[in-house]
Write an enzyme that holds these catalytic residues in place. Structure first.
Site, mmCIF file in Angstrom:
data_model
loop_
_atom_site.group_PDB
_atom_site.id
_atom_site.type_symbol
_atom_site.label_atom_id
_atom_site.label_comp_id
_atom_site.label_asym_id
_atom_site.label_seq_id
_atom_site.Cartn_x
_atom_site.Cartn_y
_atom_site.Cartn_z
ATOM 1 N N THR A 38 42.738 41.943 34.576
ATOM 2 C CA THR A 38 41.341 41.586 34.340
ATOM 3 C C THR A 38 41.059 41.406 32.858
ATOM 4 O OG1 THR A 38 40.728 43.917 34.194
ATOM 5 C CG2 THR A 38 40.603 42.883 36.360
ATOM 6 N N HIS A 43 47.214 53.350 32.049
ATOM 7 C CA HIS A 43 47.528 53.855 33.390
ATOM 8 C C HIS A 43 48.519 55.017 33.352
ATOM 9 C CE1 HIS A 43 51.160 51.141 33.246
ATOM 10 N NE2 HIS A 43 51.676 52.128 33.943
ATOM 11 N N ASP A 66 44.893 47.820 29.300
ATOM 12 C CA ASP A 66 45.808 48.868 29.754
ATOM 13 C C ASP A 66 46.499 49.552 28.571
ATOM 14 O OD1 ASP A 66 47.082 50.533 31.553
ATOM 15 O OD2 ASP A 66 48.770 49.180 31.866
ATOM 16 N N SER A 112 56.811 52.383 31.293
ATOM 17 C CA SER A 112 55.484 51.950 30.868
ATOM 18 C C SER A 112 55.055 52.679 29.604
ATOM 19 C CB SER A 112 54.464 52.218 31.970
ATOM 20 O OG SER A 112 54.699 51.410 33.094
ATOM 21 N N GLY A 158 32.494 30.606 34.108
ATOM 22 C CA GLY A 158 32.808 29.210 33.826
ATOM 23 C C GLY A 158 34.176 28.841 34.320
ATOM 24 N N GLY A 212 27.446 36.450 29.258
ATOM 25 C CA GLY A 212 26.716 36.481 30.527
ATOM 26 C C GLY A 212 26.823 35.189 31.303
ATOM 27 N N ILE A 213 28.025 34.609 31.294
ATOM 28 C CA ILE A 213 28.250 33.393 32.079
ATOM 29 C C ILE A 213 29.547 33.520 32.866
ATOM 30 C CG2 ILE A 213 27.107 31.910 30.368
ATOM 31 C CD1 ILE A 213 30.010 30.875 29.680
#
Length: 360
Positions: free
Chosen positions: A189, A103, A133, A206, A267, A264-265
């Site tokens: 994320t 960032h 990041d 940062s 949970g 691809g799940i």
């Protein structure tokens, strides 16, 4: 006879007193370092091991750089560029590789790196990873200062740490605190277990260094906890652990991006109620709640309500561990997963796909 006994007892008393005085003087001499002017406490403070962190700062600070952007406004006339402070970075190798936050540099047209010795370099972006990041820059220079690193030293809650950076573009600044917690996640994320510290990390810090009292890099400063529109200053600040940052750096240098596996799940952790409904012995494992119709899991005929309990023979205690292992697996590799379906264990081979690259 009485006089003789009296002299005998007096002699013993004097001898005992002399012995005790000698012991006292010896102990005092040892405590005071032998000359009464440089005691152990003072000596500890002078050599920087307790009361001063100057030695640690001297080892690490020269490798912490200021990062500026030479921004060009396309809507304004030519020659309207300006140098703006963005944040900080850390020189990681003699080749000139610099770790910073994604960032910090993502909106920069041209990135200028300023060293503490006054040198300035235009840098090249080698690669970036919005998920963690992190970004890697490269400069060309001789005799570059390199930050000390020891990837094998564990970070513990209560360790004293120092944050080095360029807050508010004031110039290099050192702040001090402790490790408040480790393994903090759910803050982004990505695949992060943050170090939490109360060392002040303000705007401009940062991408800077979080070091221990030996001057060795333990993290890359990345964020301060904010409430609403408030800034930092709550004593809740975060850094990316150096082991993860170093691993991401190596991948960015090698590939220019981080290649991650995908299953691809979606949970979630098993609740005691679900474990009982599915007739499971405990709550270890990951309950599949959704399947990407075109993903690797669907091709392997995994289904919602399957419970993944092992990945390549390794027990799966929860969601974070499973997602980390999937992400670390190279796309195209066939892995064996143990699942429980309708109360019965099954071995399912799955060919791992590639996670799409996020643009932040």
């Amino acid at each position: 006879m009485n006089i003789k006994n009296t002299l005998h007892y007096l002699g013993k008393a004097v001898l005992f007193g002399l012995i005790m005085a000698a012991i006292f003087l010896l102990a005092t001499s040892l405590f005071n370092g032998g000359n009464g002017n440089h005691g152990l406490l003072q000596s500890a403070s002078h050599d920087g091991s307790e009361l001063s962190f100057a030695k640690a700062v001297r080892r690490a600070a020269p490798a912490v750089v200021n990062i500026y952007s030479l921004s060009i406004d396309q809507n304004r006339p030519l020659n309207s560029s300006s140098l703006q402070g963005l944040g900080s970075g850390v020189i990681m190798s003699k080749e000139g590789y610099i770790l910073t936050n994604y960032h910090v540099i993502k909106q920069a047209d041209e990135i200028v790196v300023a060293l503490q010795d006054g040198r300035k370099f235009t840098s090249e972006v080698i690669g970036s990873d919005p998920e963690t990041d992190l970004a890697v820059l490269k400069i060309e220079g001789d005799n570059l200062p390199i930050v000390p690193i020891n990837l094998d030293i564990p970070v513990q809650v209560g360790d004293v740490v120092l944050a080095i950076g360029n807050p508010y573009n004031l110039g290099q600044t050192i702040t001090q605190g402790i490790i408040s917690a480790t393994g903090r996640n759910g803050l982004s994320t990505g695949y992060l277990d943050f170090l939490q510290t109360d060392a002040a990390i303000n705007a401009g810090n940062s991408g800077g260094a979080l070091i221990d009292t030996r001057g060795e890099l333990i993290g890359i400063n990345t964020a301060a906890f904010q409430i609403g529109g408030e800034g930092g200053g709550h004593g809740i600040n975060f850094a990316i652990p150096i082991k993860l940052a170093h691993s991401i750096m190596d991948k960015l240098i090698q590939h220019g991006r981080v290649i991650r596996g995908a299953l691809g799940i979606s949970g979630e952790a098993l609740s005691p109620v679900f474990a009982q409904i599915l007739n499971l012995p405990d709550t270890k494992g990951v309950l599949i709640t959704g399947i990407d119709a075109t993903g690797p899991a669907a091709k392997a005929q995994l289904m919602p309500k399957d419970v993944i309990i092992k990945y390549e023979g390794e027990e799966v205690p929860g969601v974070e561990m499973l997602m980390d292992r999937i992400a670390e697996t190279m796309p195209g590799k066939k892995v064996m997963m143990t699942i429980i379906r309708q109360g019965k264990p099954q071995e399912i081979p799955v060919v791992i796909g590639e996670k799409p690259v996020s643009n932040g």
